[in-house]
Motif scaffolding. Sequence first.
Motif, PDB file in Angstrom:
ATOM      1  N   HIS A 249      12.659  81.449  50.943  1.00  0.00           N
ATOM      2  CA  HIS A 249      13.689  82.302  49.813  1.00  0.00           C
ATOM      3  C   HIS A 249      14.771  80.707  50.010  1.00  0.00           C
ATOM      4  O   HIS A 249      15.380  80.268  51.532  1.00  0.00           O
ATOM      5  N   LEU A 250      15.699  81.054  49.373  1.00  0.00           N
ATOM      6  CA  LEU A 250      17.447  79.961  49.356  1.00  0.00           C
ATOM      7  C   LEU A 250      18.533  81.309  49.402  1.00  0.00           C
ATOM      8  O   LEU A 250      18.132  81.586  48.224  1.00  0.00           O
ATOM      9  N   CYS A 251      19.405  80.407  50.112  1.00  0.00           N
ATOM     10  CA  CYS A 251      20.431  81.612  49.593  1.00  0.00           C
ATOM     11  C   CYS A 251      21.815  80.441  49.277  1.00  0.00           C
ATOM     12  O   CYS A 251      22.184  80.152  50.325  1.00  0.00           O
ATOM     13  N   ILE A 252      21.926  80.702  48.352  1.00  0.00           N
ATOM     14  CA  ILE A 252      23.193  79.613  47.907  1.00  0.00           C
ATOM     15  C   ILE A 252      24.122  80.297  47.997  1.00  0.00           C
ATOM     16  O   ILE A 252      24.627  81.304  47.367  1.00  0.00           O
ATOM     17  N   ILE A 253      24.907  79.501  48.749  1.00  0.00           N
ATOM     18  CA  ILE A 253      26.656  80.389  48.872  1.00  0.00           C
ATOM     19  C   ILE A 253      28.144  79.535  48.666  1.00  0.00           C
ATOM     20  O   ILE A 253      28.117  78.728  48.973  1.00  0.00           O
ATOM     21  N   THR A 254      28.013  80.560  47.811  1.00  0.00           N
ATOM     22  CA  THR A 254      29.922  79.188  46.829  1.00  0.00           C
ATOM     23  C   THR A 254      31.132  80.055  47.231  1.00  0.00           C
ATOM     24  O   THR A 254      30.995  81.379  47.243  1.00  0.00           O
ATOM     25  N   ASN A 255      31.943  79.118  46.732  1.00  0.00           N
ATOM     26  CA  ASN A 255      33.406  80.420  46.980  1.00  0.00           C
ATOM     27  C   ASN A 255      33.735  80.490  45.671  1.00  0.00           C
ATOM     28  O   ASN A 255      33.125  80.030  44.912  1.00  0.00           O
ATOM     29  N   ILE A 256      34.918  80.910  44.985  1.00  0.00           N
ATOM     30  CA  ILE A 256      34.952  81.354  43.755  1.00  0.00           C
ATOM     31  C   ILE A 256      35.733  79.501  43.092  1.00  0.00           C
ATOM     32  O   ILE A 256      36.191  80.083  42.027  1.00  0.00           O
ATOM     33  N   VAL A 308      34.057  72.801  48.956  1.00  0.00           N
ATOM     34  CA  VAL A 308      35.169  72.251  47.718  1.00  0.00           C
ATOM     35  C   VAL A 308      35.103  70.444  48.126  1.00  0.00           C
ATOM     36  O   VAL A 308      35.229  69.681  48.207  1.00  0.00           O
ATOM     37  N   LYS A 309      35.518  70.999  49.408  1.00  0.00           N
ATOM     38  CA  LYS A 309      36.604  69.552  49.879  1.00  0.00           C
ATOM     39  C   LYS A 309      35.994  69.210  50.247  1.00  0.00           C
ATOM     40  O   LYS A 309      34.799  69.412  51.557  1.00  0.00           O
ATOM     41  N   GLU A 310      35.942  67.662  51.295  1.00  0.00           N
ATOM     42  CA  GLU A 310      34.792  67.081  51.284  1.00  0.00           C
ATOM     43  C   GLU A 310      34.648  67.018  52.657  1.00  0.00           C
ATOM     44  O   GLU A 310      33.804  66.438  52.879  1.00  0.00           O
ATOM     45  N   SER A 311      35.770  66.903  52.854  1.00  0.00           N
ATOM     46  CA  SER A 311      36.130  67.401  54.964  1.00  0.00           C
ATOM     47  C   SER A 311      36.338  68.495  55.238  1.00  0.00           C
ATOM     48  O   SER A 311      36.346  69.143  56.285  1.00  0.00           O
ATOM     49  N   ASP A 312      36.019  69.325  54.427  1.00  0.00           N
ATOM     50  CA  ASP A 312      35.538  71.118  54.239  1.00  0.00           C
ATOM     51  C   ASP A 312      34.666  71.755  55.137  1.00  0.00           C
ATOM     52  O   ASP A 312      33.550  72.081  54.305  1.00  0.00           O
ATOM     53  N   LEU A 313      34.910  72.047  56.380  1.00  0.00           N
ATOM     54  CA  LEU A 313      33.674  72.974  57.157  1.00  0.00           C
ATOM     55  C   LEU A 313      33.643  73.850  56.992  1.00  0.00           C
ATOM     56  O   LEU A 313      33.341  74.749  57.782  1.00  0.00           O
ATOM     57  N   GLU A 314      34.619  74.502  56.893  1.00  0.00           N
ATOM     58  CA  GLU A 314      35.011  75.889  57.370  1.00  0.00           C
ATOM     59  C   GLU A 314      33.918  76.870  56.831  1.00  0.00           C
ATOM     60  O   GLU A 314      33.991  77.566  57.682  1.00  0.00           O
ATOM     61  N   GLU A 315      33.797  77.213  55.456  1.00  0.00           N
ATOM     62  CA  GLU A 315      32.812  77.950  55.582  1.00  0.00           C
ATOM     63  C   GLU A 315      32.081  77.608  56.225  1.00  0.00           C
ATOM     64  O   GLU A 315      30.497  78.420  56.474  1.00  0.00           O
ATOM     65  N   THR A 316      31.420  76.891  56.629  1.00  0.00           N
ATOM     66  CA  THR A 316      29.760  76.574  57.025  1.00  0.00           C
ATOM     67  C   THR A 316      29.920  76.461  57.738  1.00  0.00           C
ATOM     68  O   THR A 316      28.937  77.449  59.011  1.00  0.00           O
ATOM     69  N   CYS A 317      31.352  76.234  58.759  1.00  0.00           N
ATOM     70  CA  CYS A 317      31.407  77.243  60.445  1.00  0.00           C
ATOM     71  C   CYS A 317      31.177  78.631  60.587  1.00  0.00           C
ATOM     72  O   CYS A 317      30.524  78.524  61.541  1.00  0.00           O
TER      73      CYS A 317
END
Length: 414
Positions: A249-256, A308-317
């Motif tokens: 099972h895999l859940c792909i999470i993306t923003n808009i 989206v941004k290379e340095s953006d870790l916010e969503e993963t955190c």
Amino acid sequence: MDRAPAGSLHAAAVLPAGGSGERLGGSIPKQFCTVLGRPLICHTLESFERVTWIKDIVVVVASENLDLMKTIVNKYGHKRITVVVGGETRHRSIFNGLKVFLDGQSLGSVIQKPEVVIIHDAVRPFVEEDILLQVAISARQYGAAGAVRPLVSTVIASSPEGCLDHSLERAKYRASEMPQAFLFDIIYQAYLKCTEYDLDFGTECLHLALEYSNTKAKLLEGPPDLWKVTYKRDLYAAESMIKERLSQHLCIITNINEEAIEVGFQLHENLKHHISHVKAISLSMYKTVQDLQNIFHGECYNFICINVKESDLEETCKLVDLLKNGKVTTSYPLVVISIHLTVPNCCSSDTQTLTGIRQLAKEAKKSNILVYGLLITYSKDASRLQESVCEGSSIITALIKVRNPALLGQIMTV
Ligand SMILES: Nc1ccn([C@@H]2O[C@H](COP(=O)(O)OP(=O)(O)OP(=O)(O)O)[C@@H](O)[C@H]2O)c(=O)n1
Ligand SMILES: O=P(O)(O)OC[C@@H](O)[C@@H](O)[C@@H](O)CO
């Protein structure tokens, strides 16, 4: 299968775990060998703990492993477990395990004598509720029941000179596996009446029920996963099987964001050829870990977070914190792959991303969450993007299936 009223069933389990694992040849008994980060016996206990109608689980260990087993029970939060000391042979261990249901009554312990007792080798981790229910219900009807499997090799008898005396017609015989189940009194009386020779050299509980309680066990064709960890190869096979089950099972999470949605869609299209159940959701579709687990009915151990941004870790955190605090499961390692979109001809990865993911992975590992990074070059050229996504899908599949701790916090680039 139509589930009979398991709720009306008062069942308990005895898991013999008092052996030394000589044939495996390890430095510790095989039931305590590590499989995917925890002792093999934990995987078996979790299989039984998922079955709510099994009220008590008695684990029988060698006296020298009593403290170790109690430590394991506490460390991994196992419930409904009673640990008792076994004997010099498997039958003697099982008998000791059965006695606790009667001694318990005299000692006023909470463990009650069950109507049906399930006996299952602690080194057979892959046991599902269906077969447990089948043997338990059949035991209630026939007095005894056991899982069997077709023989893989033909059984032959040797003459005193070590030559072939005769062979058995393989189709007429079955391999006796576990779980087995008995009306408690039937198997307990059989152990009381059997001989010392039975206790020292016997290997078949169904035989004791037949010989000493005049009970012909119902034989039930079990699934192929009931095998017993006996040799070292079985330990490797067990770990591979668990990883295979976790990677379904895999859940792909993306923003808009448009690019993120496009990459998420293409990853979904690629990955569904490698992973059985892949779902793509947007950040807005979940607020709690329960929302996430509801998507797969509690079965998801793998997550991709597209930043989206290379340095953006916010969503993963945020996702890691949710999984960590939501106590999704500590049984098995969860995989979180932090994907970052970069542009063509971009110089080396942003150092902030590198250090951020490494730090995040280090912290997440303490909660049994494996965090990996993946930089995907986002190109407006459709064929180049498709090529990057295809390469990225291969890396994602490998990370999920192998769950290699050595790659934690690393950033792969495609
Ligand atoms: N005195 C014993 C011997 C075995 N067992 C348990 O019975 C199960 C099946 O036995 P087996 O595969 O033979 O385990 P070992 O005896 O440990 O293996 P070996 O014969 O290779 O030493 C195992 O869970 C084992 O721990 C037990 O409870 N008490
Ligand atoms: O004989 P061993 O102690 O290796 O393992 C026990 C097995 O014999 C037993 O689990 C099944 O055959 C069912 O009785």
